[in-house]
Motif scaffolding. Structure first.
Motif, PDB file in Angstrom:
ATOM      1  N   MET A 134       9.951   3.319  -0.528  1.00 54.78           N
ATOM      2  CA  MET A 134       8.724   2.535  -0.653  1.00 54.78           C
ATOM      3  C   MET A 134       7.877   2.675   0.606  1.00 54.78           C
ATOM      4  O   MET A 134       6.665   2.877   0.531  1.00 54.78           O
ATOM      5  N   LYS A 135       8.502   2.566   1.757  1.00 54.41           N
ATOM      6  CA  LYS A 135       7.761   2.660   3.018  1.00 54.41           C
ATOM      7  C   LYS A 135       7.100   4.026   3.157  1.00 54.41           C
ATOM      8  O   LYS A 135       5.959   4.130   3.618  1.00 54.41           O
ATOM      9  N   ASN A 136       7.793   5.095   2.737  1.00 63.51           N
ATOM     10  CA  ASN A 136       7.258   6.453   2.850  1.00 63.51           C
ATOM     11  C   ASN A 136       6.179   6.759   1.825  1.00 63.51           C
ATOM     12  O   ASN A 136       5.191   7.413   2.140  1.00 63.51           O
ATOM     13  N   TYR A 137       6.378   6.322   0.579  1.00 69.72           N
ATOM     14  CA  TYR A 137       5.497   6.758  -0.502  1.00 69.72           C
ATOM     15  C   TYR A 137       4.498   5.701  -0.978  1.00 69.72           C
ATOM     16  O   TYR A 137       3.488   6.030  -1.576  1.00 69.72           O
ATOM     17  N   TYR A 138       4.797   4.433  -0.736  1.00 71.57           N
ATOM     18  CA  TYR A 138       3.913   3.353  -1.150  1.00 71.57           C
ATOM     19  C   TYR A 138       3.735   2.366   0.003  1.00 71.57           C
ATOM     20  O   TYR A 138       4.184   1.227  -0.067  1.00 71.57           O
ATOM     21  N   PRO A 139       3.081   2.789   1.089  1.00 70.40           N
ATOM     22  CA  PRO A 139       2.969   1.940   2.274  1.00 70.40           C
ATOM     23  C   PRO A 139       2.276   0.606   2.011  1.00 70.40           C
ATOM     24  O   PRO A 139       2.641  -0.404   2.604  1.00 70.40           O
TER      25      PRO A 139
END
Length: 187
Positions: A167-172
């Protein structure tokens, strides 16, 4: 990309080839940066015609560069390296209602269906449909507590820490919304 059937000395064919390859690259980059996106999202975000997006997605998939999976009415696209649970999670995170439901279940630990309906603001039937999807993906489990249906997250903390890393990488933007709300889950 060299195509022996196109004469690149012809400027009109050369422009078409460059335009086609630019769209190929743009779509591939978009999928690599936002895996789990569906056709309409790709079309809208890149402002490319539906037919062109479909054509390029087909080409990318036939060349083994991306994969797709169909759930319900949507086909989701991923780089080939993303598989299994990671693929399922990214597909769900791309769907606002499903991610909202998961966040609420994480926060509340074992909410009832009525509590989820109240939080998300959609009908019992719609919540039931979404919950069945999450149950089928082994993300949430349903259990009875007296006369109430309740739900809880399945899996250990490591599984969910990996999901949060994705989530942190792809949906900040989603990460920013979730990070302050779910710290208790991991304590």
């Amino acid at each position: 990309m060299d195509n022996p059937l196109i004469d690149i000395s012809d400027t009109s064919n050369s422009k078409k080839l460059l335009s086609t390859e630019f769209k190929w690259d743009a779509i591939l980059n978009f999928i690599q940066n936002t895996p789990g996106s569906h056709l309409r999202k790709i079309k809208k975000e890149l402002n490319i015609s539906m037919g062109t997006v479909q054509y390029q997605l087909n080409r990318l998939e036939k060349h083994g560069i991306i994969t797709s999976s169909k759930r319900g009415f949507y086909r989701y696209y991923f780089p080939v390296a993303i598989k299994g649970f990671d693929k399922d999670i990214l597909e769900i995170l791309a769907h606002e209602t499903l991610s909202q439901i998961i966040l609420f279940v994480i926060e509340q630990k074992e909410p009832t269906q009525s509590e989820i309906v109240k939080e998300v603001g959609i009908s019992h039937a719609s919540i039931n449909w979404h919950m069945q999807r999450l149950i089928a993906l082994n993300i949430i489990e349903e259990f009875k507590d007296g006369r109430y249906k309740k739900y809880r997250i399945i899996g250990n903390q490591e599984r969910w820490i990996n999901m949060l890393a994705f989530m942190k990488n792809y949906y900040p933007s989603l990460w920013n919304k979730w990070s302050s709300r779910i710290t208790e889950f991991f304590l």
